[in-house]
Each structure stands twice: as structure tokens, then as C-alpha cells.
Design an enzyme around this catalytic site. Structure first.
Site, PDB file in Angstrom:
ATOM      1  NE  ARG A  15      -2.792   2.414   3.174  1.00  0.00           N
ATOM      2  CZ  ARG A  15      -3.926   2.982   2.853  1.00  0.00           C
ATOM      3  NH1 ARG A  15      -4.820   2.319   2.171  1.00  0.00           N
ATOM      4  NH2 ARG A  15      -4.172   4.219   3.207  1.00  0.00           N
ATOM      5  CG  ASP A  68      -4.445  -3.432   4.639  1.00  0.00           C
ATOM      6  OD1 ASP A  68      -5.131  -3.359   5.675  1.00  0.00           O
ATOM      7  OD2 ASP A  68      -3.497  -2.678   4.405  1.00  0.00           O
TER       8      ASP A  68
HETATM    9  C1  UD1 Z   1       1.447   4.228   8.422  1.00  0.00           C
HETATM   10  C2  UD1 Z   1       2.384   3.070   8.616  1.00  0.00           C
HETATM   11  C3  UD1 Z   1       1.721   1.983   9.450  1.00  0.00           C
HETATM   12  C4  UD1 Z   1       1.245   2.562  10.765  1.00  0.00           C
HETATM   13  C5  UD1 Z   1       0.369   3.779  10.520  1.00  0.00           C
HETATM   14  C6  UD1 Z   1      -0.037   4.478  11.814  1.00  0.00           C
HETATM   15  C7  UD1 Z   1       3.689   3.092   6.586  1.00  0.00           C
HETATM   16  C8  UD1 Z   1       4.075   2.396   5.338  1.00  0.00           C
HETATM   17  N1  UD1 Z   1       2.728   2.523   7.314  1.00  0.00           N
HETATM   18  O1  UD1 Z   1       0.312   3.758   7.689  1.00  0.00           O
HETATM   19  O2  UD1 Z   1       2.689   0.957   9.695  1.00  0.00           O
HETATM   20  O3  UD1 Z   1       0.484   1.585  11.447  1.00  0.00           O
HETATM   21  O4  UD1 Z   1       1.060   4.734   9.712  1.00  0.00           O
HETATM   22  O5  UD1 Z   1       1.075   4.788  12.565  1.00  0.00           O
HETATM   23  O6  UD1 Z   1       4.256   4.116   6.937  1.00  0.00           O
HETATM   24  N2  UD1 Z   1      -7.145   7.068   7.156  1.00  0.00           N
HETATM   25  C9  UD1 Z   1      -8.286   7.469   6.526  1.00  0.00           C
HETATM   26  N3  UD1 Z   1      -8.162   8.213   5.376  1.00  0.00           N
HETATM   27  C10 UD1 Z   1      -6.959   8.563   4.849  1.00  0.00           C
HETATM   28  C11 UD1 Z   1      -5.796   8.137   5.515  1.00  0.00           C
HETATM   29  C12 UD1 Z   1      -5.909   7.393   6.670  1.00  0.00           C
HETATM   30  O7  UD1 Z   1      -9.394   7.176   6.957  1.00  0.00           O
HETATM   31  O8  UD1 Z   1      -6.926   9.245   3.814  1.00  0.00           O
HETATM   32  C13 UD1 Z   1      -7.269   6.293   8.415  1.00  0.00           C
HETATM   33  C14 UD1 Z   1      -6.747   4.877   8.295  1.00  0.00           C
HETATM   34  O9  UD1 Z   1      -7.738   4.019   7.841  1.00  0.00           O
HETATM   35  C15 UD1 Z   1      -6.345   4.576   9.733  1.00  0.00           C
HETATM   36  C16 UD1 Z   1      -5.887   5.930  10.255  1.00  0.00           C
HETATM   37  O10 UD1 Z   1      -6.434   6.899   9.378  1.00  0.00           O
HETATM   38  O11 UD1 Z   1      -7.469   4.168  10.461  1.00  0.00           O
HETATM   39  C17 UD1 Z   1      -4.379   6.095  10.316  1.00  0.00           C
HETATM   40  O12 UD1 Z   1      -3.821   5.830   9.077  1.00  0.00           O
HETATM   41  P1  UD1 Z   1      -2.434   6.449   8.586  1.00  0.00           P
HETATM   42  O13 UD1 Z   1      -1.809   7.212   9.708  1.00  0.00           O
HETATM   43  O14 UD1 Z   1      -2.682   7.160   7.316  1.00  0.00           O
HETATM   44  O15 UD1 Z   1      -1.573   5.157   8.337  1.00  0.00           O
HETATM   45  P2  UD1 Z   1      -0.724   4.787   7.057  1.00  0.00           P
HETATM   46  O16 UD1 Z   1       0.018   5.983   6.567  1.00  0.00           O
HETATM   47  O17 UD1 Z   1      -1.558   4.012   6.105  1.00  0.00           O
END
Ligand code: UD1
Length: 424
Positions: free
Chosen positions: A92, A116
Site C-alpha cells: 500500500r 487490507d
Molecule cells: C502508516 C504506517 C503503518 C502505521 C500507521 C499508523 C507506513 C508504510 N505505514 O500507515 O505501519 O500503522 O502509519 O502509525 O508508513 N485514514 C483514513 N483516510 C486517509 C488516511 C488514513 O481514513 O486518507 C485512516 C486509516 O484508515 C487509519 C488511520 O487513518 O485508520 C491512520 O492511518 P495512517 O496514519 O494514514 O496510516 P498509514 O500511513 O496508512
């Protein structure tokens, strides 16, 4: 399929070395796209996700060469702007190329990752942030297509401090016209690492490590050399493993200040934690005391250590709760832990854990990187031999996982088995 065979009962002791952070290096690699020429990254971990991101960059037209823990990325004057599903579905984090591509070329076409094993993981905040900067973003045939003749600075406020959205918007804003303010930005050390690399490329950014990032767009960036921040999740995994096995482990190459909440909690559970010049050490000679844990964005307890924390609670002395506040689907692996005899009840985003002295070995399956590591840790404190299936998940994020554990005295081996082995 490869599985790990873990025989429990050993007290982990000795030294383990931690390399660069997966969650940082993948974004640093994407950031290289912002400048033509050769960027050099060091402290690059030897993990599957880095191989996948290298392939993403190669298919865009870059040359990527690895030499030990160093990586050279040569970015041509013009790259392709399309990343297809075959790569995004494997990882991702490939969506991190969206911001840099749209900033540099005014166009990006990146496959949508879909859900996922740890929850829905939307992209709405990534998209809204890019739209605020003036991009037009639409979805077509499973792709996100972003275009903009010129990005312009804007005020972006996130509903939640998303790591990925903060990174994408930041990497777009550095080349936008004018000033951008990102409010409720993520504060993770990996964001600070990315900001430091962007600054050394010529970007103007302030506020890294705080909730408000301020960016003044520049006309162009230059390639750079950058050393990846240590992996606090890998370091935290070894710290928790030490406490679970009542061990004595020195974690080198790590920054204890990035694990403050975790090490504090391990101290509350009875461990003695010492900060050292190049890492920290954790030791305990009795059964850890159960303590409640709540996951939160940084500087809170990291969601990526949640499976290991539940495994620790499962063998701690007493009852505890773990509350998951970042990913809604992250308790799926609890069923596997229950197969190992753990006494855990899940209710929404809380789980209640009643610690027992020892788990009981069984075949279990890794569903994601961190769940896989949590199950191996559980195997270390189970009687008999636990088989953890689908260890390719673990290889995505932990370089030399079993070698590190063996170096600490664990009994663990990697075995190839026919694919249906576990369900026969
Ligand atoms: C990154 C990390 C992951 C870690 C997470 C939180 C990487 C490759 N992965 O994932 O290991 O667990 O940070 O520390 O760096 N969300 C939305 N909309 C969006 C973006 C996020 O709803 O546009 C939600 C997600 O579903 C989740 C939450 O926000 O519930 C946090 O996600 P996010 O901080 O964006 O995690 P990642 O960047 O995907």
C-alpha cells in the site's frame, strides 16, 4: 509457503542491532522522485517492502542500485507517472509516489490499494489534501488520477493525523506555488526524517515533529544523500520480546527517545530499562505485571506494536485492557493468539486480556507484518513448538528476523512447506 518453527521456553539474552525504518525509507525513496539526478540513501533495511518500492521506482523509469545498506536512486529528467495495481496491491505504501509525481509533472496515475488485513485504510485525506493544493483527483478503472497545471499553497487541516496523508501532501507542497500550512499533521519520527531529507534537497519546511507543518514552495529540488532513521517498531519488538521471555537484551542502533511511551510501559510492568549511547537495554527477572495500553498516533503507544503488546499481556501477571485507536481491524490476529491458549475477549476496539503463566504451542498464521511478529513472540513463551505460517508477511518489515532472534538465544527455524500444509 515458508513457516517459522519456534520452540518456547528460552530467556532471550544478548545484543541485537536495528537498521533503518521501513516506514521511513519507503517514503524517502518516493521523495527521491522530486529531483532529477542521483539520490543516495543509507541505513536501508534489507526487507521485501524495499524491494517492492525499488520496483515501483524502476517501472517509473528510475535506476535503483543497492549496495549493502546503501541505495542509489537515479531519477531521469522525465519519469513515467503511472504505478499499476500489480505493485500497489503488494504494498500500500506505493501510494506515496502520488504527491511527488503530481508535484513534479502535474500528473499521477496510481492504482488504489483497496482494503487490507488491518482495516479499511481510506485515502480520503490524501485526496482532499491534494485537492486543496489545486489538484483535480478522480478515480477511474481502479486508479486514482491526479492532475494539476500548477499546485498552489493552501491551508490543509486533517481530521486525524494520518501518516501517509501528511507525507503525500508534504511532498506535493514542497514544489507548489506559495505557502502551505498542514494542521493536525502526523508527528511520527518518520515524518521528521522525511522533512530532514526534503530540507537537504532544498525544500523550505518548518514545524517537523509538531502538529503544524509550514511549507514555502520552491521552484526545484536537488538530489541528496540521507541516512534513514532507525526502526523504532523493530526496536520495540525486541524490547517486548525481552520482557515476555524475562530476558536481558541490548538493542543497538535504536533511538530510545522514539520509544518513550513503550519503554515507560515496560518499566511499569517491572522491567529495568537503561538508555545507552547507541541504543538501550531492557531486562527483567520475574513475570511482568499486567498494565493497560492504549494505542494512539505518535507520541502515543504505536499501533504497530499492538500485537506484541497483546501477546505480552497474554502472559503478564494479572488482567489488562488494550484499546486500539488507529486501525479498526487490527484485532483479527487475536483469534490466532487464542489458539495458543491466550485468554482474551474483544469488544469493539477494546480487548480484555487475562494473563496466564504460559501459552500452549499450536499452528497459527500471520495475517500481516506485525501480527506475524506478535505470534512469533507468543511462540517464544509457549510450551512446545509453535508453527507460524505465511512468514512472508514478517519478511516485509523485519530484516533477518529469525537470525536476530537466534542471536538472542531463541530456538527458531525457517522451513518451506507445501502451501496447504497448515489446513491439511
Ligand atoms: C502508516 C504506517 C503503518 C502505521 C500507521 C499508523 C507506513 C508504510 N505505514 O500507515 O505501519 O500503522 O502509519 O502509525 O508508513 N485514514 C483514513 N483516510 C486517509 C488516511 C488514513 O481514513 O486518507 C485512516 C486509516 O484508515 C487509519 C488511520 O487513518 O485508520 C491512520 O492511518 P495512517 O496514519 O494514514 O496510516 P498509514 O500511513 O496508512
Amino acid at each position: 509457503m515458508e513457516i517459522f518453527r519456534v520452540t518456547g521456553g528460552v530467556r532471550l539474552a544478548g545484543e541485537v542491532f536495528v537498521g533503518g525504518a521501513k516506514n521511513s525509507v519507503l517514503k524517502l525513496m518516493a521523495a527521491a522522485l522530486l529531483a532529477e539526478g542521483e539520490t543516495c540513501l543509507t541505513n536501508v533495511p534489507d526487507i521485501l517492502d524495499v524491494t517492492i518500492m525499488s520496483e515501483v521506482l524502476r517501472r517509473l523509469g528510475c535506476t535503483v542500485v543497492r549496495d549493502g545498506d546503501a541505495m542509489r536512486i537515479d531519477v531521469p529528467g522525465r519519469t513515467s507517472t503511472e504505478t499499476d495495481y500489480s505493485l500497489v496491491r503488494r504494498m500500500r505504501a506505493s501510494v506515496a509516489v502520488l504527491g511527488p509525481l503530481v508535484a513534479r509533472y502535474g500528473h499521477a496515475k496510481v492504482a488504489m490499494p483497496g482494503g487490507d488485513a488491518i482495516g479499511m485504510r481510506g485515502l480520503d485525506m490524501h485526496i482532499n489534501g491534494l485537492v486543496a493544493l489545486g489538484a483535480e483527483v478522480r478515480s477511474e478503472h481502479g486508479y486514482l488520477i491526479a492532475s494539476a497545471s500548477r499546485l498552489r499553497g493552501a491551508h490543509v487541516t486533517f481530521d486525524f493525523p494520518s501518516v501517509g496523508a501528511t507525507e503525500n501532501v508534504l511532498m506535493a507542497a514542497v514544489l507548489a506555488d506559495g505557502d502551505t500550512v498542514i494542521d493536525n499533521a502526523a508527528r511520527e519520527p518518520e515524518i521528521v526524517d522525511l522533512v530532514e531529507m526534503l530540507q537537504s534537497m532544498g525544500a523550505q519546511i518548518s514545524g517537523a515533529g509538531g502538529s503544524t507543518l509550514r511549507v514555502t514552495g520552491v521552484r526545484g529540488l536537488r538530489p541528496t544523500a540521507h541516512h534513514t532513521v532507525p526502526d523504532r517498531i523493530v526496536a520495540g519488538t525486541w524490547a517486548i520480546a525481552a520482557v515476555m521471555t524475562r530476558g536481558d537484551v541490548r538493542v543497538r542502533g535504536a533511538r530510545p527517545q522514539h520509544l518513550e511511551r513503550v519503554l515507560q510501559r515496560l518499566g511499569d510492568m517491572g522491567a529495568s530499562v537503561r538508555h545507552e549511547s547507541d541504543g538501550f537495554s531492557v531486562s527483567i527477572d520475574r513475570r511482568p505485571t499486567a498494565r493497560n495500553i492504549v494505542t494512539l498516533p505518535y507520541p502515543g503507544f504505536p499501533t504497530d506494536l499492538q500485537p506484541m503488546a497483546i501477546a505480552l499481556g497474554a502472559v503478564a501477571d494479572g488482567a489488562s485492557t488494550l484499546t486500539e485507536n488507529v486501525f479498526e481491524g487490527r484485532f483479527m490476529f487475536v483469534n490466532e493468539l487464542i489458539r495458543l491458549g491466550a485468554n482474551i475477549q474483544v469488544d469493539g476496539h477494546h480487548c480484555a486480556i487475562a494473563g496466564i503463566e504460559r501459552l500452549s504451542s499450536a499452528p497459527v498464521e500471520a495475517t500481516d507484518i506485525r501480527a506475524g511478529a506478535g505470534l512469533v513472540l507468543a511462540g517464544l513463551v509457549a510450551d512446545g513448538t509453535t508453527e507460524v505460517g505465511h512468514v512472508a508477511h514478517i519478511d516485509r518489515g523485519y530484516p533477518g528476523f529469525e537470525a536476530s532472534l537466534r542471536g538472542l538465544g531463541a530456538s527458531i527455524e525457517r522451513v518451506s512447506v507445501p502451501d496447504l500444509y497448515l489446513s491439511e
